[in-house]
Write an enzyme that holds these catalytic residues in place. Structure first.
Site, PDB file in Angstrom:
ATOM      1  N   ALA A  14      30.798  46.513  37.135  1.00 13.89           N
ATOM      2  CA  ALA A  14      30.683  45.151  36.616  1.00 13.89           C
ATOM      3  C   ALA A  14      29.536  45.047  35.610  1.00 13.89           C
ATOM      4  O   ALA A  14      28.539  45.779  35.705  1.00 13.89           O
ATOM      5  CB  ALA A  14      30.432  44.180  37.773  1.00 13.89           C
ATOM      6  N   ALA A  17      26.212  44.516  37.208  1.00 17.09           N
ATOM      7  CA  ALA A  17      25.657  45.748  37.780  1.00 17.09           C
ATOM      8  C   ALA A  17      25.069  46.625  36.680  1.00 17.09           C
ATOM      9  O   ALA A  17      24.007  47.238  36.871  1.00 17.09           O
ATOM     10  CB  ALA A  17      26.741  46.498  38.544  1.00 17.09           C
ATOM     11  N   TYR A  60      36.741  53.783  44.830  1.00 17.23           N
ATOM     12  CA  TYR A  60      35.762  53.261  45.783  1.00 17.23           C
ATOM     13  C   TYR A  60      35.759  54.105  47.057  1.00 17.23           C
ATOM     14  O   TYR A  60      34.706  54.374  47.640  1.00 17.23           O
ATOM     15  CB  TYR A  60      36.077  51.803  46.137  1.00 17.23           C
ATOM     16  CG  TYR A  60      36.146  50.865  44.951  1.00 17.23           C
ATOM     17  CD1 TYR A  60      35.458  51.131  43.772  1.00 17.23           C
ATOM     18  CD2 TYR A  60      36.910  49.710  45.023  1.00 17.23           C
ATOM     19  CE1 TYR A  60      35.523  50.275  42.691  1.00 17.23           C
ATOM     20  CE2 TYR A  60      36.985  48.837  43.940  1.00 17.23           C
ATOM     21  CZ  TYR A  60      36.294  49.124  42.786  1.00 17.23           C
ATOM     22  OH  TYR A  60      36.360  48.275  41.715  1.00 17.23           O
ATOM     23  N   LEU A  76      31.754  43.408  43.286  1.00 17.85           N
ATOM     24  CA  LEU A  76      33.175  43.140  43.049  1.00 17.85           C
ATOM     25  C   LEU A  76      33.453  41.635  43.034  1.00 17.85           C
ATOM     26  O   LEU A  76      32.610  40.836  43.441  1.00 17.85           O
ATOM     27  CB  LEU A  76      34.007  43.820  44.137  1.00 17.85           C
ATOM     28  CG  LEU A  76      33.857  45.349  44.227  1.00 17.85           C
ATOM     29  CD1 LEU A  76      34.584  45.885  45.464  1.00 17.85           C
ATOM     30  CD2 LEU A  76      34.375  46.013  42.964  1.00 17.85           C
ATOM     31  N   HIS A  81      34.738  40.909  48.566  1.00 15.68           N
ATOM     32  CA  HIS A  81      33.430  41.223  49.142  1.00 15.68           C
ATOM     33  C   HIS A  81      33.493  41.668  50.596  1.00 15.68           C
ATOM     34  O   HIS A  81      32.945  42.719  50.962  1.00 15.68           O
ATOM     35  CB  HIS A  81      32.500  40.011  49.011  1.00 15.68           C
ATOM     36  CG  HIS A  81      31.996  39.791  47.626  1.00 15.68           C
ATOM     37  ND1 HIS A  81      31.222  38.707  47.274  1.00 15.68           N
ATOM     38  CD2 HIS A  81      32.166  40.517  46.497  1.00 15.68           C
ATOM     39  CE1 HIS A  81      30.930  38.791  45.984  1.00 15.68           C
ATOM     40  NE2 HIS A  81      31.488  39.856  45.491  1.00 15.68           N
ATOM     41  N   LYS A  99      26.549  37.762  46.112  1.00 17.08           N
ATOM     42  CA  LYS A  99      26.858  36.440  46.659  1.00 17.08           C
ATOM     43  C   LYS A  99      28.071  35.870  45.924  1.00 17.08           C
ATOM     44  O   LYS A  99      28.332  36.236  44.771  1.00 17.08           O
ATOM     45  CB  LYS A  99      25.635  35.527  46.555  1.00 17.08           C
ATOM     46  CG  LYS A  99      24.966  35.461  45.175  1.00 17.08           C
ATOM     47  CD  LYS A  99      25.757  34.651  44.201  1.00 17.08           C
ATOM     48  CE  LYS A  99      25.332  34.810  42.785  1.00 17.08           C
ATOM     49  NZ  LYS A  99      26.342  34.285  41.833  1.00 17.08           N
ATOM     50  N   ASP A 179      29.837  30.352  43.063  1.00 13.69           N
ATOM     51  CA  ASP A 179      29.024  31.132  42.133  1.00 13.69           C
ATOM     52  C   ASP A 179      27.561  30.704  42.137  1.00 13.69           C
ATOM     53  O   ASP A 179      26.658  31.547  42.207  1.00 13.69           O
ATOM     54  CB  ASP A 179      29.607  31.020  40.725  1.00 13.69           C
ATOM     55  CG  ASP A 179      28.961  31.998  39.757  1.00 13.69           C
ATOM     56  OD1 ASP A 179      28.791  33.169  40.140  1.00 13.69           O
ATOM     57  OD2 ASP A 179      28.622  31.589  38.633  1.00 13.69           O
TER      58      ASP A 179
END
Length: 322
Positions: A14, A17, A60, A76, A81, A99, A179
């Site tokens: 991501a 990340a 993964y 992810l 999650h 989160k 979010d």
């Protein structure tokens, strides 16, 4: 696991990340970014630009099977999650998951059960709990700096109408509350160490299965809370703690170093203003180091899954009522 180093793997490449958490793991004391799971060579190259020689797994599952990895960071989409956190725990890896760690309270309960069964550390990546400005706020409130706390207000908004973005897709657990609602709701619980007693009101604007705007009020023991989130308003973030002796405000409570400099202001009735700034702190690095101290030395972690569950319960309540 070494007695000094936690070897990390990241599930998925991501952008967040790549730009924030990957570099934070790489920079943190007691941590080593060792592996990445992605099938994209181009995305992997972005990580290898600051971690030469980084191992790349094409799935993964392959990363979770890597015996050299002690902990995984999971960035992810929200709806993935809990599933991948549980898989990681079952593979013997400690977990730091973005989160919101779950889509609802029942999912977090599943994750808590999996954590307890595995006997490993699993936590939500709620980085503000590790920032010194929030630790300072919690201590100042405990010391009575604002006097008798009567009201807390919080706002967090940004503008994003990109339909391809996961924040705008119901299928991936999008919407403002999941979010950024975790911030305005979690911060008041973290700072005051209190839990809400009741929801006073909730007004939620939905579109395409996601919340674009949510305004809510809760009652806590001794004080009230009002907050709003939006993913269709100009960027804003602020938190105020209002007591009978002073008002304590955070002008950049959530995205310190990105939205603005972290700054705490205490305003008194005689027009005095006390200001504290935290210009050099990277709360993502602080989070990784706190995770490592907990994993290696057993130091209590500041944001447990039970803490994340309390915030998720508030979010579930607002969505159900709004």
């Amino acid at each position: 696991m070494s007695d000094r180093i936690v070897r990390w793997g990241i599930l998925g490449a991501a952008n967040f990340a790549r730009n924030q958490m990957g570099p934070a793991i790489h920079a943190a004391n007691g941590a080593e970014l060792s592996a990445l799971a992605t099938s994209s060579a181009d995305k992997a190259a972005g990580f290898q630009s600051f971690v030469p020689g980084l191992r790349v797994h094409d799935s993964y599952e392959a990363l979770l099977s890597d015996p050299s990895i002690d902990a995984v960071y999971i960035p992810l989409p929200n709806n993935m999650h809990v599933d991948w956190s549980i898989r990681a725990l079952e593979a013997g890896k400690a977990v730091l998951c973005e989160k919101p760690v779950g889509m609802d309270v029942s999912e977090i309960d599943q994750l808590i059960a999996a954590r307890d069964k595995a006997g490993l550390l699993a936590a939500e990546a709620y980085m503000i709990a590790h920032h010194p400005q929030w630790k300072r706020v919690r201590q100042l409130l405990k010391d009575g700096i604002v006097g008798e706390l009567a009201h807390v207000s919080a706002a967090f908004s940004f503008y994003n109408d990109d339909k391809s973005n996961i924040r705008n897709r119901a299928a991936t657990g999008g919407g403002g509350l999941r979010d950024i609602g975790v911030y305005i709701l979690g911060c008041v619980r973290f700072a005051t160490q209190q839990e809400p007693q009741a929801l006073d009101y909730a007004r939620v604007q939905m579109q395409g299965g996601i919340d674009l705007f949510a305004d809510m009020g809760f009652r806590f023991p001794g004080f009230t809370f009002q907050g709003y989130t939006s993913i269709r308003l100009a960027p804003r973030q602020v938190v105020h703690f209002h007591g009978d002796k002073a008002v304590m405000s955070l002008t950049c409570p959530f995205n310190a170093g990105v939205f603005d400099q972290a700054e705490l202001q205490i305003s008194y009735p005689d027009n005095r203003v006390h200001v504290e700034r935290f210009p050099e702190v990277n709360h993502y690095v602080e989070q990784v180091e706190a995770f490592g101290r907990s994993l290696i030395h057993g130091v209590a972690y500041d944001w447990r899954l039970e803490d994340a569950r309390g915030t998720q319960e508030m979010i579930d309540t607002v969505l159900a009522a709004g």
